[in-house]
Design an enzyme around this catalytic site. Structure first.
Site, short mmCIF file in Angstrom:
data_model
loop_
_atom_site.label_atom_id
_atom_site.label_comp_id
_atom_site.label_asym_id
_atom_site.label_seq_id
_atom_site.Cartn_x
_atom_site.Cartn_y
_atom_site.Cartn_z
N GLY A 247 0.61 -1.35 -0.03
CA GLY A 247 0.11 0.09 0.17
C GLY A 247 0.76 1.25 -0.14
N PRO A 282 4.77 -5.11 -0.42
CG PRO A 282 6.89 -4.52 -0.56
CD PRO A 282 6.12 -5.63 0.07
N GLY A 283 4.07 -3.49 -3.59
CA GLY A 283 4.16 -3.71 -5.32
C GLY A 283 4.68 -2.45 -5.85
CE1 TYR A 325 -7.98 1.64 -10.11
CE2 TYR A 325 -5.82 2.40 -10.68
CZ TYR A 325 -6.60 1.29 -10.11
OH TYR A 325 -6.22 0.15 -10.04
CB CYS A 351 -12.57 2.93 -30.50
SG CYS A 351 -13.77 3.43 -31.42
CE1 TYR A 380 -1.44 -3.50 -8.61
CE2 TYR A 380 -0.31 -1.61 -7.99
CZ TYR A 380 -0.92 -2.82 -7.74
OH TYR A 380 -0.65 -3.30 -6.28
C1 PLP Z 1 -3.40 -8.29 -0.68
C2 PLP Z 1 -2.69 -7.23 -1.32
N1 PLP Z 1 -1.21 -7.27 -1.00
C3 PLP Z 1 -0.48 -6.17 -1.49
C4 PLP Z 1 -0.92 -5.26 -2.54
C5 PLP Z 1 0.02 -4.74 -3.10
O1 PLP Z 1 -0.15 -3.15 -2.82
P1 PLP Z 1 0.64 -1.93 -3.44
O2 PLP Z 1 0.98 -2.12 -4.88
O3 PLP Z 1 -0.10 -0.63 -3.13
O4 PLP Z 1 1.79 -1.98 -2.61
C6 PLP Z 1 -2.27 -5.50 -2.79
C7 PLP Z 1 -2.80 -4.69 -3.83
O5 PLP Z 1 -3.82 -3.69 -3.74
C8 PLP Z 1 -3.21 -6.23 -2.35
O6 PLP Z 1 -4.51 -6.45 -2.51
#
Ligand code: PLP
Length: 421
Positions: A247, A282-283, A325, A351, A380
């Site tokens: 997050g 983390p992503g 978004y 389109c 994403y």
């Molecule tokens: C369960 C869970 N873990 C981790 C993440 C990764 O979140 P972020 O990319 O914001 O760090 C998400 C994405 O929303 C998620 O749903």
């Protein structure tokens, strides 16, 4: 606090000769590979992973990279080499994680809707944990484990009813959201585990949302999970670790966001009294700023008295976030021309009227054929790309140590129709 992107000397820079990625000219790569294309910086990805990793010091922890942000093999493989672990959101992401070198014990399986087939394949693998989203899902895992004569390791995802103060589409921690088990129901569910020998509770888990740019909600989630872990311990339910989800937000527009050290510091303050290891997922904060989407201007036409439409060859099919978004991404001209800046509306070729990549931007003057870079597209972006309008998935390049390699070729129509009868 300072913005992430200002913290490193690696990554994307704009010397007078044009935009570079780790010292390699973006225009050179685009000429060789064609557009649209994603360019990833290995150095930036590495430094962002290590900033989080090192902030934990010697406190026990594991960084389970959220593959949903970007599950390209080259990226997941790099995280694996750096000593990370994986958070997979489907059985197919688990498959990719394993191809990238992760062992089942390095993988947590998250996701609000895991099908019966996915669970039947996942339980025998012996993953680090399946993060359970409901009482029904726990029953289904138990039935599979019983049938196999196994003990499944589970974590219960609790919905703490905390507002992430992010975009509503990416907030997950409120009661009104579909995610997790409400706190009281989670307590009751966990109590049932004493008499369920095919299941072992290894952790509790929260994930309150994505692109969180203030510390308070993250601190609140950590305090919540630490408090609940203590309560469980006092009730005779020990845990192996706590999983605080992902997050952490990034700066898309250059305004300061929470630094990794401040984020991890807040997690440590909350969790240290429990003595439990911390798992995070983390992503975006790792991969978001580590890639650009490069596009070519294919048309310019009048919009109104003060601005023109710039039609580029990348749009919602390559990067859905603006259409989905209303997300903001900086757009930079790769080789800016001399002359007065102009006002532009950057639109994609798809389109749909919602296919707008950047509204009301001011850049160097553009001509058809010029290259532009859409910044902070690593999370994403590629992961949500589609074949709408039969547009092929774009190629991907990884720049590393002053050279680049193609990590995915451009999809062809042959690739697409090969699946059709
Ligand atoms: C369960 C869970 N873990 C981790 C993440 C990764 O979140 P972020 O990319 O914001 O760090 C998400 C994405 O929303 C998620 O749903």
């Amino acid at each position: 606090m300072i913005a992430f992107s200002a913290m490193t000397s690696t990554g994307f820079s704009q010397p007078h000769t044009g935009l570079e990625c780790d010292g390699v000219a973006v225009a050179e790569i685009a000429e060789a590979v064609g557009t649209p294309l994603y360019i990833n910086s290995a150095a930036l990805l590495r430094s962002r992973f290590l900033a989080l990793e090192q902030a934990f010091g010697d406190y026990p922890h594991a960084l389970h990279y959220a593959m949903k942000a970007n599950s390209m093999l080259a990226i997941v493989g790099l995280i694996q080499q750096l000593g990370g672990a994986a958070d997979a959101n489907s059985i197919w992401e688990i498959d990719v994680a394993r191809r990238a070198g992760f062992l089942p014990k390095d993988i947590v399986f998250t996701g609000v809707g895991k099908s019966g087939d996915e669970l039947a394949q996942a339980v025998p693998l012996g993953l680090k944990a399946i993060n359970v989203e409901s009482a029904g899902e726990l029953d289904r895992i138990e039935a599979i484990a019983k049938r196999l004569g196994q003990v499944a390791r589970v974590a219960v995802r609790v919905n703490p009813d905390i507002d992430a103060k992010s975009h509503p589409h990416i907030s997950t921690g409120l009661k009104i959201n579909k995610f997790g088990v409400p706190v009281d129901a989670a307590r009751e569910l966990i109590a049932t585990l004493r008499e369920r020998p095919s299941l072992t509770l290894v952790a509790i888990h929260v994930h309150i949302g994505s692109q969180i740019t203030s510390l308070d909600p993250l601190r609140g989630a950590a305090a919540f999970i630490a408090g609940m872990a203590m309560e469980l311990r006092h009730g005779g339910v020990p845990l192996e670790y706590v999983d605080i989800g992902g997050g952490l937000g990034i700066s898309y527009d250059g305004t300061p966001v929470v630094e990794p050290a401040a984020y991890v510091g807040a997690l440590l303050d909350a969790v240290r009294p429990t003595g439990l290891p911390i798992v995070i997922e983390p992503g975006r904060s790792i991969v978001g700023p580590a890639a650009i989407l490069v596009a070519r201007v294919i048309d310019i036409k009048p919009r109104n008295a003060v601005s023109d439409f710039v039609v580029i060859d990348a749009g919602m099919t390559e990067l859905m976030r603006p259409a989905l978004y209303g997300a903001f991404h900086r757009i930079e001209v790769v080789r800016p021309r001399a002359g007065a800046e102009r006002h532009y509306e950057f639109v994609g070729p798809v389109c749909e009227s919602s296919d707008v990549v950047g509204r009301d931007r001011v850049t160097a003057p553009l001509e058809v054929g010029d290259l532009v870079a859409i910044r902070d597209a690593g999370a994403y972006g590629s992961a949500m790309a589609s074949n709408y309008n039969r547009r092929p998935l774009p190629p991907e390049v990884m720049v590393s140590a002053g050279t680049w390699r193609l990590t995915r070729r451009r999809q062809t129509v042959d690739d697409m129709v090969a699946l059709e009868g």
